[in-house]
Design a protein around this motif. Structure first.
Motif, PDB file in Angstrom:
ATOM      1  N   SER A 156       1.113  -0.684  -0.070  1.00 49.51           N
ATOM      2  CA  SER A 156      -0.048   0.003  -0.306  1.00 49.51           C
ATOM      3  C   SER A 156       0.677   1.308  -0.349  1.00 49.51           C
ATOM      4  O   SER A 156       0.207   1.934  -0.734  1.00 49.51           O
ATOM      5  N   ASN A 159       2.413   1.454  -3.151  1.00 48.85           N
ATOM      6  CA  ASN A 159       2.414   2.155  -4.428  1.00 48.85           C
ATOM      7  C   ASN A 159       1.902   3.605  -3.918  1.00 48.85           C
ATOM      8  O   ASN A 159       1.011   3.944  -5.731  1.00 48.85           O
ATOM      9  N   LEU A 160       1.704   4.114  -2.760  1.00 48.92           N
ATOM     10  CA  LEU A 160       1.007   5.591  -2.650  1.00 48.92           C
ATOM     11  C   LEU A 160       2.539   6.697  -3.132  1.00 48.92           C
ATOM     12  O   LEU A 160       2.159   7.254  -3.880  1.00 48.92           O
ATOM     13  N   HIS A 188      -6.400  -2.801  -6.796  1.00 52.80           N
ATOM     14  CA  HIS A 188      -6.320  -3.287  -5.369  1.00 52.80           C
ATOM     15  C   HIS A 188      -6.728  -1.835  -5.063  1.00 52.80           C
ATOM     16  O   HIS A 188      -6.471  -0.680  -5.225  1.00 52.80           O
ATOM     17  N   HIS A 189      -7.757  -2.283  -3.769  1.00 56.39           N
ATOM     18  CA  HIS A 189      -8.394  -0.741  -3.463  1.00 56.39           C
ATOM     19  C   HIS A 189      -7.546   0.551  -3.161  1.00 56.39           C
ATOM     20  O   HIS A 189      -7.692   1.368  -2.478  1.00 56.39           O
ATOM     21  N   CYS A 190      -6.315  -0.274  -2.168  1.00 56.62           N
ATOM     22  CA  CYS A 190      -4.711   0.380  -1.971  1.00 56.62           C
ATOM     23  C   CYS A 190      -4.666   1.834  -3.063  1.00 56.62           C
ATOM     24  O   CYS A 190      -4.226   2.510  -2.976  1.00 56.62           O
ATOM     25  N   LYS A 193      -6.951   4.039  -2.755  1.00 58.75           N
ATOM     26  CA  LYS A 193      -6.241   4.992  -1.005  1.00 58.75           C
ATOM     27  C   LYS A 193      -5.409   6.072  -1.922  1.00 58.75           C
ATOM     28  O   LYS A 193      -5.538   7.003  -1.514  1.00 58.75           O
ATOM     29  N   ALA A 194      -4.396   5.945  -2.573  1.00 59.04           N
ATOM     30  CA  ALA A 194      -3.321   6.510  -2.928  1.00 59.04           C
ATOM     31  C   ALA A 194      -4.147   7.438  -3.955  1.00 59.04           C
ATOM     32  O   ALA A 194      -3.295   8.990  -3.937  1.00 59.04           O
ATOM     33  N   ASP A 270       1.202  -2.576 -10.552  1.00 62.16           N
ATOM     34  CA  ASP A 270       1.264  -3.156  -9.224  1.00 62.16           C
ATOM     35  C   ASP A 270       1.466  -4.637  -8.707  1.00 62.16           C
ATOM     36  O   ASP A 270       0.243  -5.679  -9.468  1.00 62.16           O
ATOM     37  N   ASP A 299       5.804  -6.902  -2.869  1.00 63.52           N
ATOM     38  CA  ASP A 299       5.746  -7.288  -2.482  1.00 63.52           C
ATOM     39  C   ASP A 299       6.999  -8.638  -1.042  1.00 63.52           C
ATOM     40  O   ASP A 299       6.038  -9.848  -1.553  1.00 63.52           O
TER      41      ASP A 299
END
Ligand SMILES: *Cc1c(COP(=O)(O)O)cnc(C)c1O
Length: 486
Positions: A156, A159-160, A188-190, A193-194, A270, A299
Motif C-alpha cells: 500500500s 503504491n502510494l 487493489h483498493h490501496c 486510497k493512494a 501493481d 511485496d
C-alpha cells in the motif's frame, strides 16, 4: 542533584538487563517459539473465538512490571492463538506469505544493533544492503541502471509512493479535471486510497472494461483514450495489475505498455502479489513487458514469504523519487547530501527518496535469507505454488465444482452449484457461503470468498512457503465430503 541522578539511574536499570538475565529472557522466548513451530503443522488454521484477545485491552502498563512467564503465557493465549493462523501452511485465504524464521532472526539482529537505515553516513552498511536489494529487484524486473526505488512497509505504501511520483512527473494536479487516470475494477483498493491521499480526487478516474477472465480489456482502454483525447482531455496515468488480489489475473502488460508509450502516459504496474513470480520461467513469460512500466510495486512479505512489513517500489527512472521526496532540514545539515551531489544510487539515503525518516532496518530480513539459502529455494517454492493452484483447479472440477478463469498465477476461484439451485444465484451464493464457513470451522485449512458481479465464489490463494500438496488435498477432500449429498 547527584544523588537524585544516581537514584534515577538505579531505577532505570531494568532497561539494561545483565548478561545472565538477557540469556534467560532470550532462552524463554526462543523455547516458546521452538514449541510453537513444532506444533505448527497440527495447529488450527483459524480460531474464531476472540475472547482471550480481549484480555489485552485492559492490561494497561503498571508502574511495576510483570513476570515474563506470565507475559509469555498471556501472549500465547491472547495474541498467538486467536484469529487466522497466518504462519500455517493451511492459510489459503487473502494473500498468504508465511513469515520466514530466519527473517525473524534478522529482525532481531537489526533491532538489537538498532542500525539507522535512513541516512548513508549514519549507517553505510544498512543502506548498502537495502540499495543492493533494490538493485537486485530492478534487475529482476528488467530495468536498467537509471532505475531505483526503496523498501517500504508494504504494498500500500509502495503504491502510494509510485502514485505520488506519477502525480509530480505528469503534473496531474495542474488542471486536474482534464487529467484522466485509468484502471479496472479489479485494481487493489490501496490504489484508490493512494489516489485520494495524493489529492487526485479532482482528476477524472476512469474504469477500463474487462475481458471475461477479469483482465484489462486493452482495446477498450485504447478506445477510451482516443475518445477522451477527442474531448480535449489528457490521458495521463494507467494502472495495470501483475496478479490481481481477487482472482490472480495478470493484465497484458506488454500491450498496455504500447498504449502508454503511444500516448505518453505514466504506466504503473501493481505486482504486490505477483511480482516475485518473475523468479520463475512461467512468471517471466506471463509478465512480459513489465520492464516497460514507469513504476512497479512488489511485496517481499507476499512473494518472498517474509514476515509482514516488507514492500518495495521501483521506478524506471529513479530520479522521479528524488523529485518528489527530497527535502532538506536544518537539523540534518551535517549528514545530508546536497541534491546536486547525489549521483550514485549505491549510497543514496532512503530518507531522500521516501516519505519516511527514521525507519525499521527492513532490509536485513530480506538480505539474510537470500544470502543464506540462495535464490533456488525461493524459485522452487514459487514454482510449487503455481503447480498447486493448477492441480487444485483441475481436481476441484473433477469433483463437480465450477471454476473461474484458468489461474494465471496461484489464486483461483470456485463454487458449487447444487442441482436443485441451478438457476437461483441467491440460494447458490448462500450455499457457498455456508460451505466456506463449514471449511473454516473444521480449522484444518482457512479459505475466504469474494463476490464478482453478484456471484459469490470461494477463493484459493496459495502463497505460503509452508503450503504443500497435503494442504490442497485436505481442502479437496473436505469439499468433496461436504458436497457429496447435494
Ligand atoms: C496485497 C496487495 C496490495 C497491498 O499490499 P499491502 O502490502 O497489503 O499493503 C496491493 N496490491 C495487490 C495486488 C495486493 O495483492
Amino acid at each position: 542533584m547527584i544523588s537524585e541522578i544516581k537514584q534515577f539511574e538505579k531505577d532505570s536499570l531494568p532497561l539494561e538487563p545483565d548478561g545472565g538475565e538477557r540469556l534467560n529472557l532470550t532462552r524463554q522466548i526462543t523455547s516458546y517459539i521452538e514449541q510453537y513451530l513444532k506444533d505448527l503443522p497440527q495447529a488450527s488454521a483459524f480460531e474464531e473465538d476472540d475472547t482471550p484477545a480481549k484480555a489485552l485491552s485492559s492490561l494497561f502498563p503498571d508502574e511495576q512490571g510483570r513476570a515474563k512467564e506470565e507475559l509469555i503465557q498471556l501472549l500465547d493465549a491472547s495474541l498467538v492463538k486467536p484469529g487466522i493462523n497466518m504462519s500455517s501452511g493451511g492459510d489459503l485465504a487473502y494473500i498468504p506469505g508465511g513469515g520466514l524464521y530466519v527473517s525473524a532472526l534478522a529482525d532481531y539482529l537489526a533491532a538489537a544493533t538498532n542500525k539507522y537505515s535512513t541516512i548513508y553516513s549514519v549507517s553505510p552498511g544498512a543502506i548498502r544492503i537495502e540499495n543492493m536489494l533494490v538493485r537486485w529487484m530492478c534487475n529482476l524486473v528488467g530495468y536498467d541502471d537509471k532505475s531505483f526505488g526503496h523498501l517500504s512497509s508494504g504494498g500500500s505504501m509502495a503504491n502510494l509512493t509510485a502514485i505520488v511520483a506519477a502525480r509530480d512527473a505528469k503534473q496531474l494536479l495542474h488542471e486536474p479535471g482534464k487529467n484522466v487516470i485509468y484502471f479496472t475494477h479489479q485494481v487493489h483498493h490501496c490504489l484508490l486510497k493512494a489516489l485520494h491521499i495524493s489529492g487526485m480526487d479532482p482528476c477524472r478516474l476512469q474504469l477500463i472494461p474487462m475481458n471475461p477472465d477479469l483482465s484489462m480489456d486493452v482495446k477498450g482502454l485504447e478506445q477510451l483514450i482516443k475518445q477522451h483525447k477527442a474531448e480535449g482531455l489528457h490521458p495521463s496515468l494507467v494502472v495495470a495489475s501483475a496478479g490481481t488480489t481477487d482472482v490472480g489475473v495478470v493484465d497484458d502488460l506488454d500491450a498496455v505498455a504500447d498504449i502508454a508509450e503511444a500516448h505518453n502516459m505514466w504506466y504503473h504496474v501493481d505486482g504486490a502479489y505477483g511480482g516475485f513470480f518473475l523468479l520463475t520461467a512461467h512468471g517471466r513469460k506471463i509478465m512480459k513487458g513489465i520492464s516497460r512500466a514507469d513504476s512497479i510495486v512488489m511485496d517481499p512479505h507476499k512473494g518472498l514469504f517474509l514476515p509482514y512489513g516488507s514492500g518495495a517500489v521501483l521506478l524506471k527512472d529513479g530520479h522521479h523519487l528524488l523529485k518528489s521526496f527530497y527535502m532538506e532540514a536544518n537539523y540534518l545539515q551535517d549528514t545530508h547530501v546536497p541534491l546536486e551531489q547525489i549521483g550514485d544510487y549505491e549510497e543514496i539515503s532512503p530518507a531522500d527518496i521516501s516519505a519516511e525518516l527514521s525507519r525499521h532496518f527492513r532490509g536485513l530480513r530480506l538480505w539474510l535469507p537470500l544470502q543464506l539459502y540462495g535464490i533456488k529455494p525461493f524459485r522452487a517454492a514459487l514454482d510449487e505454488k503455481l503447480l498447486l493452484a493448477r492441480y487444485f483447479y483441475r481436481k476441484v472440477q473433477e469433483i463437480g465444482f465450477e471454476v473461474g478463469p484458468d489461474p494465471d498465477l496461484s489464486v483461483t476461484i470456485f463454487r458449487y452449484v447444487p442441482a436443485s439451485y441451478k438457476n437461483d444465484t441467491k440460494k447458490t451464493n448462500q450455499y457457498n457461503r455456508n460451505l466456506m464457513k463449514a471449511i473454516q470451522n473444521e480449522k484444518k485449512v482457512f479459505i475466504a470468498g469474494t463476490e464478482i458481479d453478484g456471484v459469490y465464489w470461494m477463493r484459493l490463494a496459495v502463497l505460503s512457503f509452508r503450503t504443500h500438496l497435503e494442504h490442497i488435498d485436505t481442502l479437496l477432500s473436505s469439499l468433496k465430503e461436504k458436497t457429496a449429498s447435494d
